[in-house]
Motif scaffolding. Structure first.
Motif, PDB file in Angstrom:
ATOM      1  N   TRP A 131      29.089  37.650  32.650  1.00 32.95           N
ATOM      2  CA  TRP A 131      29.823  37.651  33.917  1.00 32.95           C
ATOM      3  C   TRP A 131      31.288  37.303  33.705  1.00 32.95           C
ATOM      4  O   TRP A 131      32.177  37.868  34.337  1.00 32.95           O
ATOM      5  N   SER A 132      31.537  36.364  32.792  1.00 33.24           N
ATOM      6  CA  SER A 132      32.918  35.934  32.544  1.00 33.24           C
ATOM      7  C   SER A 132      33.762  37.034  31.907  1.00 33.24           C
ATOM      8  O   SER A 132      34.994  36.984  31.957  1.00 33.24           O
ATOM      9  N   ASP A 133      33.099  38.029  31.315  1.00 30.28           N
ATOM     10  CA  ASP A 133      33.844  39.150  30.738  1.00 30.28           C
ATOM     11  C   ASP A 133      34.362  40.097  31.817  1.00 30.28           C
ATOM     12  O   ASP A 133      35.282  40.882  31.573  1.00 30.28           O
ATOM     13  N   VAL A 134      33.771  40.031  32.999  1.00 30.32           N
ATOM     14  CA  VAL A 134      34.159  40.912  34.092  1.00 30.32           C
ATOM     15  C   VAL A 134      35.000  40.178  35.130  1.00 30.32           C
ATOM     16  O   VAL A 134      35.997  40.686  35.614  1.00 30.32           O
ATOM     17  N   PHE A 135      34.609  38.931  35.464  1.00 31.56           N
ATOM     18  CA  PHE A 135      35.325  38.156  36.466  1.00 31.56           C
ATOM     19  C   PHE A 135      35.644  36.769  35.943  1.00 31.56           C
ATOM     20  O   PHE A 135      34.825  36.144  35.259  1.00 31.56           O
ATOM     21  N   SER A 136      36.814  36.305  36.279  1.00 32.73           N
ATOM     22  CA  SER A 136      37.227  34.931  35.992  1.00 32.73           C
ATOM     23  C   SER A 136      38.183  34.493  37.098  1.00 32.73           C
ATOM     24  O   SER A 136      39.270  35.048  37.239  1.00 32.73           O
ATOM     25  N   PHE A 137      37.759  33.476  37.865  1.00 35.64           N
ATOM     26  CA  PHE A 137      38.541  33.054  39.020  1.00 35.64           C
ATOM     27  C   PHE A 137      39.429  31.847  38.713  1.00 35.64           C
ATOM     28  O   PHE A 137      39.883  31.161  39.630  1.00 35.64           O
ATOM     29  N   GLU A 138      39.678  31.579  37.450  1.00 35.64           N
ATOM     30  CA  GLU A 138      40.614  30.529  37.082  1.00 35.64           C
ATOM     31  C   GLU A 138      42.038  30.956  37.447  1.00 35.64           C
ATOM     32  O   GLU A 138      42.442  32.093  37.201  1.00 35.64           O
ATOM     33  N   ASP A 139      42.784  30.022  38.020  1.00 31.43           N
ATOM     34  CA  ASP A 139      44.178  30.274  38.423  1.00 31.43           C
ATOM     35  C   ASP A 139      44.282  31.477  39.363  1.00 31.43           C
ATOM     36  O   ASP A 139      45.262  32.228  39.327  1.00 31.43           O
ATOM     37  N   TYR A 140      43.270  31.641  40.228  1.00 33.27           N
ATOM     38  CA  TYR A 140      43.258  32.807  41.112  1.00 33.27           C
ATOM     39  C   TYR A 140      44.443  32.788  42.073  1.00 33.27           C
ATOM     40  O   TYR A 140      45.059  33.825  42.346  1.00 33.27           O
ATOM     41  N   GLY A 141      44.775  31.601  42.580  1.00 35.26           N
ATOM     42  CA  GLY A 141      45.890  31.505  43.529  1.00 35.26           C
ATOM     43  C   GLY A 141      47.207  31.933  42.916  1.00 35.26           C
ATOM     44  O   GLY A 141      47.998  32.659  43.542  1.00 35.26           O
ATOM     45  N   ALA A 142      47.441  31.499  41.674  1.00 33.63           N
ATOM     46  CA  ALA A 142      48.689  31.883  41.002  1.00 33.63           C
ATOM     47  C   ALA A 142      48.724  33.377  40.737  1.00 33.63           C
ATOM     48  O   ALA A 142      49.772  34.030  40.897  1.00 33.63           O
ATOM     49  N   LEU A 143      47.582  33.935  40.360  1.00 36.74           N
ATOM     50  CA  LEU A 143      47.525  35.375  40.118  1.00 36.74           C
ATOM     51  C   LEU A 143      47.737  36.158  41.401  1.00 36.74           C
ATOM     52  O   LEU A 143      48.387  37.214  41.397  1.00 36.74           O
ATOM     53  N   LEU A 144      47.223  35.639  42.517  1.00 38.07           N
ATOM     54  CA  LEU A 144      47.386  36.322  43.791  1.00 38.07           C
ATOM     55  C   LEU A 144      48.857  36.419  44.186  1.00 38.07           C
ATOM     56  O   LEU A 144      49.303  37.437  44.726  1.00 38.07           O
ATOM     57  N   GLN A 145      49.625  35.372  43.894  1.00 40.37           N
ATOM     58  CA  GLN A 145      51.051  35.405  44.205  1.00 40.37           C
ATOM     59  C   GLN A 145      51.775  36.468  43.384  1.00 40.37           C
ATOM     60  O   GLN A 145      52.731  37.084  43.856  1.00 40.37           O
ATOM     61  N   LEU A 146      51.311  36.701  42.162  1.00 37.96           N
ATOM     62  CA  LEU A 146      51.963  37.682  41.304  1.00 37.96           C
ATOM     63  C   LEU A 146      51.766  39.112  41.791  1.00 37.96           C
ATOM     64  O   LEU A 146      52.591  39.982  41.494  1.00 37.96           O
ATOM     65  N   VAL A 147      50.675  39.356  42.487  1.00 33.51           N
ATOM     66  CA  VAL A 147      50.368  40.721  42.918  1.00 33.51           C
ATOM     67  C   VAL A 147      50.497  40.875  44.431  1.00 33.51           C
ATOM     68  O   VAL A 147      49.892  41.767  45.018  1.00 33.51           O
ATOM     69  N   GLY A 148      51.288  40.019  45.058  1.00 35.13           N
ATOM     70  CA  GLY A 148      51.462  40.111  46.504  1.00 35.13           C
ATOM     71  C   GLY A 148      51.980  41.459  46.938  1.00 35.13           C
ATOM     72  O   GLY A 148      51.551  42.009  47.968  1.00 35.13           O
ATOM     73  N   ASN A 149      52.910  42.034  46.154  1.00 36.87           N
ATOM     74  CA  ASN A 149      53.439  43.356  46.496  1.00 36.87           C
ATOM     75  C   ASN A 149      52.352  44.414  46.502  1.00 36.87           C
ATOM     76  O   ASN A 149      52.307  45.291  47.372  1.00 36.87           O
ATOM     77  N   SER A 150      51.453  44.325  45.529  1.00 39.90           N
ATOM     78  CA  SER A 150      50.391  45.324  45.432  1.00 39.90           C
ATOM     79  C   SER A 150      49.392  45.194  46.582  1.00 39.90           C
ATOM     80  O   SER A 150      48.866  46.197  47.070  1.00 39.90           O
ATOM     81  N   VAL A 151      49.124  43.963  47.016  1.00 40.11           N
ATOM     82  CA  VAL A 151      48.215  43.763  48.141  1.00 40.11           C
ATOM     83  C   VAL A 151      48.793  44.397  49.406  1.00 40.11           C
ATOM     84  O   VAL A 151      48.092  45.089  50.155  1.00 40.11           O
ATOM     85  N   VAL A 152      50.094  44.167  49.642  1.00 39.82           N
ATOM     86  CA  VAL A 152      50.741  44.755  50.811  1.00 39.82           C
ATOM     87  C   VAL A 152      50.729  46.280  50.716  1.00 39.82           C
ATOM     88  O   VAL A 152      50.394  46.984  51.680  1.00 39.82           O
ATOM     89  N   ALA A 153      51.084  46.802  49.538  1.00 36.99           N
ATOM     90  CA  ALA A 153      51.101  48.260  49.356  1.00 36.99           C
ATOM     91  C   ALA A 153      49.704  48.842  49.523  1.00 36.99           C
ATOM     92  O   ALA A 153      49.527  49.908  50.126  1.00 36.99           O
ATOM     93  N   GLY A 154      48.699  48.153  48.992  1.00 35.07           N
ATOM     94  CA  GLY A 154      47.331  48.635  49.130  1.00 35.07           C
ATOM     95  C   GLY A 154      46.863  48.637  50.571  1.00 35.07           C
ATOM     96  O   GLY A 154      46.161  49.563  50.998  1.00 35.07           O
ATOM     97  N   ALA A 155      47.246  47.609  51.335  1.00 29.05           N
ATOM     98  CA  ALA A 155      46.867  47.545  52.746  1.00 29.05           C
ATOM     99  C   ALA A 155      47.478  48.707  53.525  1.00 29.05           C
ATOM    100  O   ALA A 155      46.795  49.377  54.321  1.00 29.05           O
ATOM    101  N   VAL A 156      48.750  48.953  53.296  1.00 25.26           N
ATOM    102  CA  VAL A 156      49.425  50.054  53.986  1.00 25.26           C
ATOM    103  C   VAL A 156      48.809  51.387  53.583  1.00 25.26           C
ATOM    104  O   VAL A 156      48.535  52.255  54.429  1.00 25.26           O
TER     105      VAL A 156
END
Length: 295
Positions: free
Chosen positions: A7-32
């Motif tokens: 499971w750890s080879d597919v998902f790892s939720f360590e530092d998820y919040g920091a990673l989410l901030q890095l891809v904020g642009n992509s989340v907005v673009a994906g939503a639109v």
């Protein structure tokens, strides 16, 4: 003995919040993209143009790859390729048979040119791979502005031609007899399609754009038939697929496209099951089943 895949080879939720901030642009673009892609997808399915979407995406990929090779704007290159393909299909493919043959010619040509340009590109391999399968960290702030601006233009264009486009998509002969300029409507629609495909290439990659431009609308048409319900559900399904896929990809080790396509496909399966159960219930009580609009 350690299993081949954990499971750890597919998902790892360590530092998820920091990673989410890095891809904020992509989340907005994906939503639109999910919302606008779901809306335009309704007409793609109604006009039986799913195959054309793939053809436009291949030329968009070729344009983006050329821009990457020659140091230009990947967004601009993607736009040029997508709009050029859309205009060719719209102008030469008025009939479904002609359109399919044109798309069949454009697809291998675009894919071949794109692979040629990428093979000559000596930069980071991640840049090449992202054009085919998507890359959640590739949306910079300037790119985000372009992508949102393009999506707004597409949405505004859809709103302006919504009624005649819907009439022409459902019954082209009657629409033409009523004075609807079917040829002009087809060209406008193809331009809007080319623009949104160019946006989709940057989020999900050129190979899998149909997961956001076709599948949500096809799913919506399984569970709804109203002129308001179908586009609203399609936009919702597109939003959930795009944003949900990106949020999962942040914690994953795979490209973003498998997550988006899997969510989109699961939504479609659920909608088919709902439609099947509804039709069975109607058959038991003797009421006529309502056939889906498409898909």
């Amino acid at each position: 003995m350690r299993p081949l895949l954990e499971w750890s080879d597919v998902f790892s939720f360590e530092d998820y919040g920091a990673l989410l901030q890095l891809v904020g642009n992509s989340v907005v673009a994906g939503a639109v993209l999910g919302i606008v892609g779901g809306l335009i997808g309704v007409f793609i399915v109604q006009r039986d143009m799913a195959f054309a979407v793939h053809g436009v995406s291949e030329l968009s990929f070729a344009g983006a790859a050329a821009a990457l090779l020659f140091g230009g704007s990947v967004v601009a290159g993607s736009l040029v390729g997508a709009v050029a393909a859309a205009l060719l299909i719209g102008a030469l493919g008025a009939k479904a048979r002609d359109r399919n043959s044109i798309v069949g010619v454009l697809m291998p040509a675009g894919l071949g040119l794109g692979i040629l340009f990428l093979s000559l590109y000596e930069g980071r391999s991640a840049n090449r791979f992202s054009l085919l399968t998507g890359q959640i960290v590739s949306v910079s702030s300037p790119d985000l502005g372009w992508l949102i601006g393009i999506a707004v233009v597409v949405l505004a264009g859809l709103i302006l031609v919504w009624n005649p486009l819907r009439f022409d998509s459902l019954d082209g002969q009657s629409a033409e007899a009523r004075g609807v300029p079917s040829g002009a409507i087809a060209i406008v629609f193809m331009i809007l399609l080319g623009l949104i495909v160019a946006v989709a290439v940057h989020i999900i990659g050129a190979l899998l754009v149909m997961a956001l431009l076709v599948t949500p609308a096809a799913a919506a048409m399984r569970v709804s038939h109203g002129p308001l319900g179908v586009p609203l559900l399609a936009a919702l399904f597109g939003f959930v697929s795009a944003v949900g896929g990106i949020l999962l990809a942040i914690a994953g080790t795979l490209p973003v496209s498998p997550y988006i396509t899997t969510i989109s496909f699961l939504i479609y399966l659920v909608c088919r099951v709902i439609a099947w159960r509804r039709d069975r219930a109607l058959a038991v009580v003797g009421a006529p089943a309502v056939a889906p609009a498409a898909a």
